[in-house]
Design a protein around this motif. Structure first.
Motif, short mmCIF file in Angstrom:
data_model
loop_
_atom_site.label_atom_id
_atom_site.label_comp_id
_atom_site.label_asym_id
_atom_site.label_seq_id
_atom_site.Cartn_x
_atom_site.Cartn_y
_atom_site.Cartn_z
N GLU A 176 15.75 39.90 -43.37
CA GLU A 176 16.83 39.72 -42.41
C GLU A 176 16.44 38.73 -41.33
O GLU A 176 15.30 38.74 -40.84
N GLN A 177 17.38 37.90 -40.94
CA GLN A 177 17.13 36.88 -39.92
C GLN A 177 18.08 37.11 -38.75
O GLN A 177 19.27 37.36 -38.94
N THR A 178 17.56 37.05 -37.54
CA THR A 178 18.41 37.21 -36.36
C THR A 178 19.31 35.99 -36.18
O THR A 178 19.08 34.93 -36.76
N TRP A 179 20.36 36.17 -35.34
CA TRP A 179 21.29 35.06 -35.11
C TRP A 179 20.58 33.93 -34.39
O TRP A 179 19.89 34.15 -33.40
N PRO A 180 20.69 32.70 -34.88
CA PRO A 180 19.94 31.59 -34.27
C PRO A 180 20.44 31.29 -32.86
O PRO A 180 21.62 31.48 -32.53
N THR A 181 19.53 30.77 -32.04
CA THR A 181 19.87 30.39 -30.66
C THR A 181 20.58 29.04 -30.65
O THR A 181 20.66 28.34 -31.67
N GLU A 182 21.08 28.66 -29.46
CA GLU A 182 21.78 27.38 -29.33
C GLU A 182 20.84 26.21 -29.58
O GLU A 182 21.23 25.19 -30.14
N GLU A 183 19.57 26.36 -29.16
CA GLU A 183 18.61 25.27 -29.39
C GLU A 183 18.35 25.08 -30.88
O GLU A 183 18.29 23.95 -31.36
N GLU A 184 18.21 26.18 -31.61
CA GLU A 184 18.00 26.08 -33.05
C GLU A 184 19.22 25.48 -33.75
O GLU A 184 19.08 24.69 -34.69
N LEU A 185 20.42 25.85 -33.28
CA LEU A 185 21.62 25.28 -33.88
C LEU A 185 21.71 23.78 -33.62
O LEU A 185 22.10 23.01 -34.52
N SER A 186 21.36 23.36 -32.39
CA SER A 186 21.41 21.93 -32.08
C SER A 186 20.37 21.15 -32.88
O SER A 186 20.65 20.04 -33.36
N GLU A 187 19.16 21.74 -33.06
CA GLU A 187 18.13 21.07 -33.86
C GLU A 187 18.57 20.93 -35.32
O GLU A 187 18.39 19.90 -35.95
N ALA A 188 19.17 21.99 -35.85
CA ALA A 188 19.64 21.93 -37.23
C ALA A 188 20.77 20.91 -37.37
O ALA A 188 20.86 20.20 -38.38
N HIS A 189 21.65 20.81 -36.32
CA HIS A 189 22.74 19.84 -36.39
C HIS A 189 22.21 18.41 -36.36
O HIS A 189 22.67 17.54 -37.11
N ASP A 190 21.20 18.17 -35.52
CA ASP A 190 20.60 16.84 -35.46
C ASP A 190 19.91 16.49 -36.78
O ASP A 190 19.99 15.36 -37.26
N LEU A 191 19.20 17.49 -37.35
CA LEU A 191 18.52 17.26 -38.61
C LEU A 191 19.52 16.96 -39.72
O LEU A 191 19.28 16.10 -40.59
N LEU A 192 20.65 17.65 -39.70
CA LEU A 192 21.68 17.41 -40.71
C LEU A 192 22.26 16.02 -40.57
O LEU A 192 22.55 15.34 -41.56
N LYS A 193 22.41 15.56 -39.32
CA LYS A 193 22.93 14.21 -39.11
C LYS A 193 21.97 13.16 -39.64
O LYS A 193 22.35 12.20 -40.30
N GLU A 194 20.66 13.38 -39.35
CA GLU A 194 19.66 12.41 -39.83
C GLU A 194 19.64 12.36 -41.35
O GLU A 194 19.58 11.28 -41.95
N SER A 195 19.71 13.53 -41.98
CA SER A 195 19.67 13.54 -43.45
C SER A 195 20.92 12.90 -44.03
O SER A 195 20.87 12.19 -45.03
N SER A 196 22.07 13.11 -43.37
CA SER A 196 23.29 12.50 -43.89
C SER A 196 23.25 10.98 -43.72
O SER A 196 23.74 10.23 -44.55
N LYS A 197 22.65 10.51 -42.60
CA LYS A 197 22.52 9.06 -42.41
C LYS A 197 21.65 8.46 -43.49
O LYS A 197 21.93 7.39 -44.00
N VAL A 198 20.57 9.14 -43.86
CA VAL A 198 19.69 8.61 -44.89
C VAL A 198 20.42 8.49 -46.21
O VAL A 198 20.29 7.53 -46.94
#
Length: 801
Positions: free
Chosen positions: A364-386
């Motif tokens: 089980e994983q706890t609900w992610p924090t806002e910082e983790e969500l923003s990091e994941a969003h940035d990472l997703l953007k970088e991967s989509s750009k690639v």
């Protein structure tokens, strides 16, 4: 006149040194040569010292062998257990036992357990005691189990044929399991005419050489020959079986069941016998062959019922005769002189836990924090750009599996995962099986010309015949077109093969062994380093002294929580054999075994069929996987047990430390067990990856130099886009990839590294990791006794005269 004079550059040869050649050793002794820096020379051992050391080692080994001979069968050691196996149906076992039960040689104590005859022979003159047991070759499990604990196997041969088909099959199983010390004896050669005896012995010696090279044949027809046989058994050098030398084991001479207060079906089993192999610790787990693992409560040390020098009571009527105390009197004295050796310590006792209880909330994983969500969003953007910046001509092997949002997997496929079949060929066989059931609703009767053949047809199982025919067809197709399957038309290929992936190279492409593990992997145990753990446990056995019953002691084990069926089998004549387990050997894990197909069995054996295993001292049923035996990190799954190469069998089973022999049996429809493969235990490694390959095939429709239009691999446009990143190959060695789909019926434009032939076939390899089924069962039903060879057909015979 000018005279030639040699210049200063003339070649000067070295003068020849005559005399005796001196070696390195003599030069070192004289001190004229520098000593080398090797490890052997550093010990400063001269040649005389080396010879003296070698003679000391030989002397120590010889003394160890003699000490082992003297202990086996002596008053301080366990009785010499001899298993008598008649290899021909013409051999009379009672006559052989009558010759060995010579009252002049020593005291005989008879004992009968159902159909198993045994007796104890005490010979004070030879300072030896024997325990003779017998087993018929037709009762295969009994022979194999008793051979695991026997010190010597006495094979009785027929003077004319040696052994029959049943005896030959029994020998194959015993050789595969591992033979202890054995002796060959011929019974009935004196009944032949004197002129034919020499010829019979010569023919028999030639026949025996194939199985037993350089072994001497002994005779067993008279009391004198029986005495020579006993001396041969006593003086023979003992052969060791590795899987039993490192464990304590016991052959039960007596058993008593005490039901518990809660239920009469479960209670305490008291097993009495001689400790063999290693010292027995009461805190270890005990494995009873064919019944499972149990814990011991205590170990008692009663009086030995079969002492080598028993007490003698003089008779008043005849002073020359003496009446020895029988085993019944000795048993009566046991209750008086009973000693408790050890009682189990709950803090030090090995647990019976075989599986890990998985925690469903562990992942089980706890609900992610806002910082983790923003990091994941940035990472997703970088991967989509690639992904967007990949040029059009880039190789598709390095691209992502999902190229765009249209190709992403939705939730529809998850429902299909639960009902997906492991093998597409199994789906076809099930469909055909349903058609056969519909056909079986209406009965048909045919009247033949001969009553004899009508009776033959009545005994034939048509359903079993159809299943076997279907297996032969599938095996033939697998040999002709390995791993090839037809793309289904009723289900989209991206859904049917959604668990599969493409690989650039099967040998070098990475694959994480901890990825997408099944739920059963949460129940098993895994070693951090299996080889080091095995080495440490074996070293402790050799160096550390174990507290408990020593080898040769007659003890009574109090085994708790044992079902009443164990003692019922013992009363019916089944031998009761117990092995003490090493640490961790009661826990479940993934076992890998290297096996080779037995040449006498040709029936197709499919993966995940239920088979019967003899692995070391264990006997169990399980459904294995077959894979190639290679040194790579990924091993290709095999759908059938092939006969030409050795394969690795993967199965869920309790941990066993190698070396251990492995025998695989298959239960036939008539209840008999057929030997299908033999081998040895390889490792205990859940991370060994078995990869299943599926090959999709297509045909070139139009060919343009290095490009071609391929059809019949897929049947809709979405499937072509889904599998576009996967590399293509052809049967003639070309490689290529999909460029674009054409139309909506699955046609696709492909480019290759060379010109394609019209008769070539385009292939696509897809891979998926597979795991064995959890069907482990320690209880194996008793097979039907052998009458004929199990290798032959099970159909009834027809008189062709």
């Amino acid at each position: 006149m000018a005279v030639h004079r040699s210049g200063p550059l003339k070649q000067q040869n070295k003068a020849h040194k005559g005399g005796r050649h001196r070696g390195r050793g003599s030069a070192q002794r004289d001190g004229k040569a520098p000593k080398t820096l090797s490890k052997k020379v550093r010990k400063d051992l001269s040649r005389v010292d080396q010879r003296h050391r070698a003679s000391q080692l030989r002397k120590q080994k010889k003394e160890a062998v003699l000490a082992e001979k003297r202990q086996l069968g002596s008053k301080d050691g366990p009785p010499h257990q001899v298993l008598v196996v008649p290899l021909h149906n013409r051999i009379s076992l009672p006559e052989a036992f009558q010759l060995l039960q010579d009252r002049d040689t020593g005291t005989v104590h008879l004992n009968e357990w159902g159909s198993t005859h045994s007796f104890m022979l005490l010979c004070p003159r030879l300072k030896h005691r024997w325990f003779f047991t017998s087993a018929r070759p037709g009762d295969l499990h009994t022979v194999l189990d008793m051979a695991k604990v026997a010190d010597t196997i006495l094979f009785l041969l027929d003077p004319l044929e040696g052994w029959d088909s049943t005896g030959d099959y029994c020998l194959s199983c015993l050789f595969a399991q591992g033979l202890p010390t054995y002796t060959l004896a011929v019974q009935g050669i004196s009944s032949l005419p004197p002129k034919k005896q020499i010829d019979a012995r010569k023919k028999l010696s030639k026949a025996v050489e194939k199985r037993f090279p350089e072994d001497k044949l002994l005779l067993l027809d008279t009391q004198q020959e029986a005495g020579m046989l006993l001396r041969q058994l006593a003086n023979q050098k003992q052969r060791h079986l590795a899987f039993r030398d490192r464990r304590a084991y016991l052959f039960a001479h007596a058993a008593e069941f005490v039901p518990s207060e809660e239920s009469d079906l479960v209670g305490t089993l008291k097993i009495s016998g001689y400790v063999r192999g290693q010292a027995l610790n009461v805190n270890s787990v005990l494995h009873i062959i064919g019944h499972g693992d149990f814990q011991m409560k205590q170990v008692d040390a009663p009086v030995d019922p079969f002492p080598l020098n028993p007490r003698v009571i003089k008779s008043s009527k005849d002073s020359g005769t003496a009446m020895e105390i029988c085993a019944a009197d000795a048993v009566a004295r046991m209750e008086e002189d009973l000693k408790v050796l050890m009682k189990a310590d709950p803090d030090r006792q090995e647990s019976l836990q075989t599986e890990v209880i998985p925690d469903p909330m562990e992942g089980e994983q706890t609900w992610p924090t806002e910082e983790e969500l923003s990091e994941a969003h940035d990472l997703l953007k970088e991967s989509s750009k690639v992904v967007k910046k990949v040029p059009k001509g880039t190789s598709s092997y390095q691209a992502e599996w999902i190229l765009d949002e249209d190709g992403e997997s939705g939730g529809e496929g998850d429902e299909y995962d639960d009902i997906e079949h492991e093998d597409f060929m199994e789906e076809e066989s099930q469909d055909e099986g349903s058609e056969e059931e519909e056909e079986e609703e209406c009965e048909t009767m045919t009247i033949g010309e001969s009553v004899r053949y009508d009776l033959y047809d009545e005994k034939v199982d048509e359903e079993a015949e159809e299943k076997m025919l279907e297996k032969y067809k599938q095996q033939r197709l697998e040999e002709m077109f390995p791993d090839e399957v037809d793309t289904p038309r009723d289900v989209a290929a991206r859904i049917r093969f959604q668990k599969y992936r493409g690989l650039k190279s099967f040998r070098t492409s990475p694959w994480d062994p901890k990825e997408n593990l099944p739920r059963d992997y949460a129940r098993i145990f895994q070693f951090q380093n299996f080889i080091n753990t095995r080495r440490r446990i074996f070293k402790e056995i050799e160096e550390k002294e174990v507290e408990g019953a020593e080898v040769g002691w007659y003890v009574t084990l109090h085994v708790s929580e044992v079902p009443v069926s164990v003692v019922e089998h013992f009363k019916r004549g089944t031998p009761l054999i117990a092995f003490s387990l090493l640490p961790h050997e009661q826990k479940m894990s993934v076992l890998n075994m290297v096996v080779s197909r037995h040449p006498g069995n040709t029936e197709p054996v499919k993966a995940k069929e239920e088979l019967i295993f003899h692995c070391g001292f264990r006997r169990f049923r399980a459904s294995p996987l077959f894979s190639q035996h290679t040194a790579a990190d990924k091993h290709k799954f095999q759908r059938f047990l092939t006969a030409d190469t050795a394969l690795v069998v993967t199965v869920y089973a309790p941990i066993t430390f190698p070396p251990a022999s492995v025998l695989l049996f298959k239960q036939n429809s008539n209840g008999m067990h057929s030997l299908i493969a033999t081998g040895h235990l390889l490792s205990v490694d859940p991370d060994r990856m078995v990869i299943k390959r599926v090959v999709l095939s297509g045909h070139p429709f139009k060919i343009f130099t290095k490009t071609a239009v391929v059809r019949y691999m897929f049947f809709n446009r979405e499937d072509v886009l889904w599998f576009k990143p996967v590399e293509l190959r052809t049967k003639w060695g070309r490689r290529g990839h999909i460029k674009e789909p054409l139309g909506t019926h699955g046609h696709m434009k492909c480019s290759f590294d060379g010109k394609l032939k019209s008769q070539d076939t385009v292939l696509m390899n897809l891979y998926k990791r597979v795991f064995p089924k959890w069907t482990y069962d320690p209880y194996v039903p008793e097979p039907v006794p052998w009458v004929k060879s199990a290798i032959s057909s099970t159909l009834p015979e027809v008189d062709m005269e």
